[in-house]
Design a protein around this motif. Structure first.
Motif, PDB file in Angstrom:
ATOM      1  N   ALA A 563       0.838  -1.197   0.000  1.00 37.02           N
ATOM      2  CA  ALA A 563       0.000   0.000   0.000  1.00 37.02           C
ATOM      3  C   ALA A 563       0.878   1.253   0.000  1.00 37.02           C
ATOM      4  O   ALA A 563       1.946   1.268   0.621  1.00 37.02           O
ATOM      5  N   PRO A 564       0.445   2.334  -0.683  1.00 38.71           N
ATOM      6  CA  PRO A 564       1.260   3.555  -0.707  1.00 38.71           C
ATOM      7  C   PRO A 564       1.576   4.093   0.689  1.00 38.71           C
ATOM      8  O   PRO A 564       2.674   4.603   0.922  1.00 38.71           O
ATOM      9  N   GLU A 565       0.627   3.944   1.614  1.00 38.29           N
ATOM     10  CA  GLU A 565       0.866   4.461   2.961  1.00 38.29           C
ATOM     11  C   GLU A 565       1.905   3.649   3.733  1.00 38.29           C
ATOM     12  O   GLU A 565       2.377   4.083   4.802  1.00 38.29           O
ATOM     13  N   ASP A 566       2.282   2.485   3.199  1.00 35.31           N
ATOM     14  CA  ASP A 566       3.325   1.674   3.844  1.00 35.31           C
ATOM     15  C   ASP A 566       4.716   1.942   3.273  1.00 35.31           C
ATOM     16  O   ASP A 566       5.690   1.301   3.690  1.00 35.31           O
ATOM     17  N   VAL A 567       4.810   2.885   2.324  1.00 37.53           N
ATOM     18  CA  VAL A 567       6.100   3.197   1.706  1.00 37.53           C
ATOM     19  C   VAL A 567       6.805   4.281   2.516  1.00 37.53           C
ATOM     20  O   VAL A 567       6.216   5.309   2.852  1.00 37.53           O
ATOM     21  N   VAL A 568       8.069   4.037   2.819  1.00 39.45           N
ATOM     22  CA  VAL A 568       8.900   5.007   3.537  1.00 39.45           C
ATOM     23  C   VAL A 568       9.976   5.528   2.587  1.00 39.45           C
ATOM     24  O   VAL A 568      10.656   4.737   1.921  1.00 39.45           O
ATOM     25  N   LEU A 569      10.118   6.835   2.519  1.00 33.46           N
ATOM     26  CA  LEU A 569      11.172   7.459   1.726  1.00 33.46           C
ATOM     27  C   LEU A 569      12.300   7.880   2.657  1.00 33.46           C
ATOM     28  O   LEU A 569      12.107   8.710   3.544  1.00 33.46           O
ATOM     29  N   ALA A 570      13.474   7.310   2.473  1.00 36.24           N
ATOM     30  CA  ALA A 570      14.621   7.635   3.326  1.00 36.24           C
ATOM     31  C   ALA A 570      15.902   7.215   2.627  1.00 36.24           C
ATOM     32  O   ALA A 570      15.938   6.197   1.919  1.00 36.24           O
ATOM     33  N   GLY A 571      16.939   8.028   2.806  1.00 34.64           N
ATOM     34  CA  GLY A 571      18.238   7.694   2.245  1.00 34.64           C
ATOM     35  C   GLY A 571      18.263   7.612   0.737  1.00 34.64           C
ATOM     36  O   GLY A 571      19.083   6.878   0.159  1.00 34.64           O
ATOM     37  N   GLY A 572      17.367   8.321   0.069  1.00 39.16           N
ATOM     38  CA  GLY A 572      17.323   8.287  -1.385  1.00 39.16           C
ATOM     39  C   GLY A 572      16.684   7.042  -1.957  1.00 39.16           C
ATOM     40  O   GLY A 572      16.828   6.762  -3.148  1.00 39.16           O
ATOM     41  N   ARG A 573      15.949   6.293  -1.125  1.00 35.71           N
ATOM     42  CA  ARG A 573      15.312   5.048  -1.554  1.00 35.71           C
ATOM     43  C   ARG A 573      13.900   5.004  -0.990  1.00 35.71           C
ATOM     44  O   ARG A 573      13.550   5.730  -0.054  1.00 35.71           O
ATOM     45  N   ALA A 574      13.089   4.136  -1.549  1.00 37.42           N
ATOM     46  CA  ALA A 574      11.757   3.847  -1.023  1.00 37.42           C
ATOM     47  C   ALA A 574      11.740   2.406  -0.547  1.00 37.42           C
ATOM     48  O   ALA A 574      12.184   1.500  -1.262  1.00 37.42           O
TER      49      ALA A 574
END
Length: 771
Positions: A563-574
């Motif tokens: 789900a989109p809400e479970d995606v974390v953006l960090a360190g230049g990655r998802a």
């Protein structure tokens, strides 16, 4: 490099600038460029009878000598940056003629194959003038029968500016003590390290009529070029490359910004003009030049009952910013205090001197000077500590948000953002330690170097609209580009705006490139003026980056099957929340976004977004300054021993940048307080026309500065940011003036104006009987 907001990161742009890779207007090279030098009037008021250019045209390398007869479009007026409906209409021509209204006004332009030959050609042009009577002071301009600056006006009054709240007469009637003072601030010059410059190319390869200008307002320059030269704005491109300082002096359109493009079009070749330092001091717009007849009513305990000021603002020949500066002074003069009754009334006057505009602070330093001088005089009359008088009247935290009863110049009611003025003031005092200094003052009272303590407090409306925009794009390489309409003159946009973007997208600041100052990059922009970029462009960057992050999560959800809400953006990655190993680089997301089904449902491919932020009105900052200095009564010299400043910048994007902005403003304030003044004679001739005569502050004047940033979030924007660019300069002259009079109180000092040069300090000691 880490990227969270609030991190004290070093400025990204400094590597380029300090290693010589910066590119300013005079560094730019366009094949076939000619060079311009401008013939300027030596008279403050005159009629141009004849321009004789034969000798100039005969010189080697001179290509053309152009006058208004050759460039009739230059009779057109430079559009004002901010029209003021209450002021009389005027026209500032690109080329003057047949009448000149101030010394240094442009009459003709000489074009040659190099700048030295152009200067020789300029000196060879002979102009016949009929010299006319000039009104070079406010008193002369307002006198019956005064020479008029604009023949269509019945007098030299451009119009009024005013603001009032409460019953002023009743307020003064309720006062136990009324303090009256006549106070003045002189003209001061911006003096950026890079003077102004313009390079115009009428046949750029991209098909645009391209102009590079050392300006804070490229979009206003675009509008002026299009309007005066009759060009579609969409075909005019204005670029502000690296700009070596502006401080407000480059914050509006100048005649040269249009004149050089007009010359380039006439000759069909690129043309460059670079301002000399003498031209800067003579013709670049200065600021201040206010005189106040002010009074303050207080009760015996120091409570303010009323304040009133009647002021004149000398605009020079053209009221370039209309009533803005006078309104800024009027609206800021009540400061951070409860003022039940107040009236400010300004008369905007034109004279035969160089037109004024904005210099850092833009009306606020004048307000602080008047208010703080009155408060210190009141404290002395009442036998109270100046700090106690301020404590008694400061607006309390529980009274916030506080309405002053005045309307800001954008028409919105003035409402101070929630903050703790009392705590900020006490923090400044604790760091200044006036008790220890008072003891030393007592010991040195009869010495040749007595000590004085001066305080100043202020509020500052920052981040004025109407808008700024930003576009954020993620390149398939993974690099993020932030396109903004604002340009930088040293404010660290490449760092601070990158931090805003990086925080939303979860990347390092080094992965973000900020591109601004180019009208081909963003369709609209207002400019880098009035402490507004972080507070107005910052939220626009945040909104655009937030939308890009949302799209990135949609694409990542497709690829990671979550789900989109479970995606974390960090360190230049998802990655999937709780499962860092299930990830995908931002660069791969950008490539996939072009064919993403999720984005197809959104209506547009790619990881990009553009948003504009409209603040509605300004957000209000607060500050307090304290100064300790000594005065050499034998020479009049002043030496600053200790200087403390606190400023509420809201949520700081980068504390190092905030500190740097405050340091720079404070030092410029030292110059205003102690050495800077543009002086003219009765004929309107500038007497301080070089840096040998104009007193810029020196490094040996500046002690270690103790600066503290407070954090009371703005209620106007979601990032909580308040402006800081102009804040440092607001209080130094007021604090220093108070400290000088405090040091010399026993010697009859009467401080009513700055700069407090050694000669003027002597005058203040002689101004009162017994001095």
């Amino acid at each position: 490099m880490a990227s969270p907001l609030g991190s004290p990161l070093r400025r990204k742009e400094d590597v380029r600038l300090l290693t010589g890779a910066g590119r300013f207007v005079d560094d730019l090279r366009v094949p076939g460029t000619l060079h311009a030098a401008i013939v300027r009037s030596p008279h403050a008021h005159a009629r141009v009878e004849r321009v004789e250019a034969a000798a100039a045209r005969a010189l080697p390398g001179v290509v053309a000598v152009l006058t208004l007869a050759d460039l009739p479009e230059c009779a057109g007026a430079v559009p004002p940056l901010i029209p003021s409906p209450r002021l009389r209409a005027y026209a500032q021509p690109v080329l003057a003629g047949p009448e000149v209204r101030h010394a240094g006004e442009a009459i003709a332009v000489v074009v040659a194959d190099d700048p030295y030959r152009a200067a020789d050609g300029r000196d060879a042009v002979a102009v016949d003038y009929t010299v006319l009577p000039a009104a070079t002071t406010v008193e002369a301009a307002l006198a019956p029968g005064a020479p008029r600056v604009h023949a269509a006006w019945p007098d030299n009054v451009a119009g009024p500016a005013d603001g009032a709240v409460g019953d002023v007469a009743a307020g003064f009637a309720a006062a136990d003590v009324v303090i009256e003072m006549t106070l003045a601030m002189p003209r001061v010059a911006p003096v950026p390290i890079e003077p102004r410059g313009v390079l115009a190319d009428p046949g750029a390869r991209d098909g645009f009529f391209t102009t590079w200008a050392s300006t804070q307002v490229p979009y206003a320059v675009r509008t002026a070029i299009g309007r005066v030269l009759g060009l579609d704005e969409e075909r005019v491109r204005v670029i502000a490359p690296d700009v070596g300082g502006g401080f407000g002096g480059k914050g509006h359109v100048y005649p040269e910004d249009v004149l050089i493009p007009a010359v380039a079009r006439h000759l069909g070749r690129p043309v460059k003009w670079i301002e000399t330092r003498i031209e800067h001091l003579l013709t670049a717009a200065p600021d201040r030049d206010q005189r106040h007849a002010a009074r303050l009513g207080v009760r015996r305990d120091g409570t303010i009952t009323a304040i009133e000021t009647r002021l004149t603002k000398d605009h020079g020949a053209y009221p370039t910013l209309g009533d803005v500066i006078a309104l800024n002074t009027i609206n800021h003069l009540p400061g951070p205090f409860r003022v039940p009754a107040y009236r400010g009334a300004a008369t905007n006057v034109v004279t035969h001197k160089t037109f004024t505009a904005a210099y850092r602070g833009a009306g606020r330093p004048e307000a602080a000077f008047v208010l703080d001088r009155l408060l210190d005089r009141a404290a002395r009359a009442l036998g109270l500590d100046p700090a106690d008088v301020r404590r008694r009247n400061l607006i309390r935290r529980e009274e916030m948000p506080y309405r002053t009863g005045l309307d800001y110049r954008d028409g919105a009611p003035i409402v101070y953002d929630p903050a703790d003025y009392v705590a900020g003031f006490e923090l400044m005092l604790a760091r200044l330690d006036p008790t220890t200094w008072r003891a030393q003052q007592a010991r040195r009272a009869a010495s040749a170097t007595p000590i004085g303590i001066g305080l100043s407090t202020y509020v500052e409306g920052t981040g004025i609209g109407p808008f700024e925009g930003a576009e954020v794009r993620v390149d398939p390489s993974g690099r993020i580009y932030v396109m903004v309409g604002v340009s930088s003159q040293g404010q660290a946009h490449e760092t601070t705006l990158a931090q805003v973007c990086a925080a939303e997208l979860g990347v390092d600041v080094d992965q973000v490139s900020v591109v601004g100052g180019d009208t081909a990059v963003m369709p609209f922009g207002m400019g880098t003026i009035a402490s507004r970029v972080a507070a107005v462009a910052g939220p626009a960057v945040g909104r655009s980056a937030r939308e890009v992050a949302r799209k990135a999560r949609l694409v990542a959800a497709e690829m990671l099957e979550c789900a989109p809400e479970d995606v974390v953006l960090a360190g230049g990655r998802a990655h999937v929340a709780g499962v860092p190993a299930r990830d995908v680089p931002l660069a791969r997301l950008a490539r996939a976004s072009v064919r993403s089904a999720a984005l197809a449902r959104e209506g547009a491919p790619g990881l990009h977004a553009c948003a504009f932020f409209y603040p509605g009105t300004v957000t209000w900052a607060f500050g307090a300054h304290g100064c300790v200095l000594e005065v050499d009564v034998e020479t009049g010299g002043v030496r600053i021993l200790r200087y403390v400043a606190v400023h509420d910048c809201g949520r700081p994007i980068n504390p190092l940048v905030v500190e740097g902005q405050l340091h720079g403003g404070i030092v410029q304030g030292f110059g205003t307080a102690l050495s800077e003044e543009l002086a003219y004679d009765e004929a309107g001739q500038l007497l301080t026309a070089s840096l040998m005569d104009y007193g810029l502050p020196r490094a040996d004047l500046v002690p270690a500065l103790d600066v503290v940033a407070l954090d009371h979030p703005s209620m106007i924007n979601e990032l909580g940011i308040k402006g800081v660019g102009e804040s440092g300069i607001i209080s130094p002259h007021a604090a220093i003036a108070n400290a000088v009079e405090d040091a010399l109180a026993g010697r009859g000092a009467d401080v009513t104006r700055v700069p407090l040069s050694p000669a003027r300090v002597w005058e203040t000691m002689r101004a009162r009987p017994g001095g």
